[in-house]
Design a protein around this motif. Sequence first.
Motif: not given
Length: 73
Positions: A27-41, A43-49, A51-57
């Motif tokens: 879960l942490l690996a998927v969240g990290a990769v999704a966050g990095i992809v969202l930062v690039v594609a 925005s940082v706000a989308a990545a923050g969301i 990463w926050g959802l990953t932390a909650v799960v």
Amino acid sequence: MDEMPRYAIRRGAVRLTRGQWVVLGGLLAVGAVAGIVLVVAVSVAAAGIAWGLTAVVVALVAAVNGRWPSSSG
């Protein structure tokens, strides 16, 4: 009923089985990769969301499936 051994990161922390630790790592690996992809594609706000959802799960998986050490020893 034979219970599987559980492991904790530190003394007094929640104890999980090896399979549960693997799930949390995945879960942490998927969240990290999704966050990095969202930062690039997007925005940082989308990545923050993401990463926050990953932390909650991760917290919910640990809380629901984990076992706290007994206070007697």
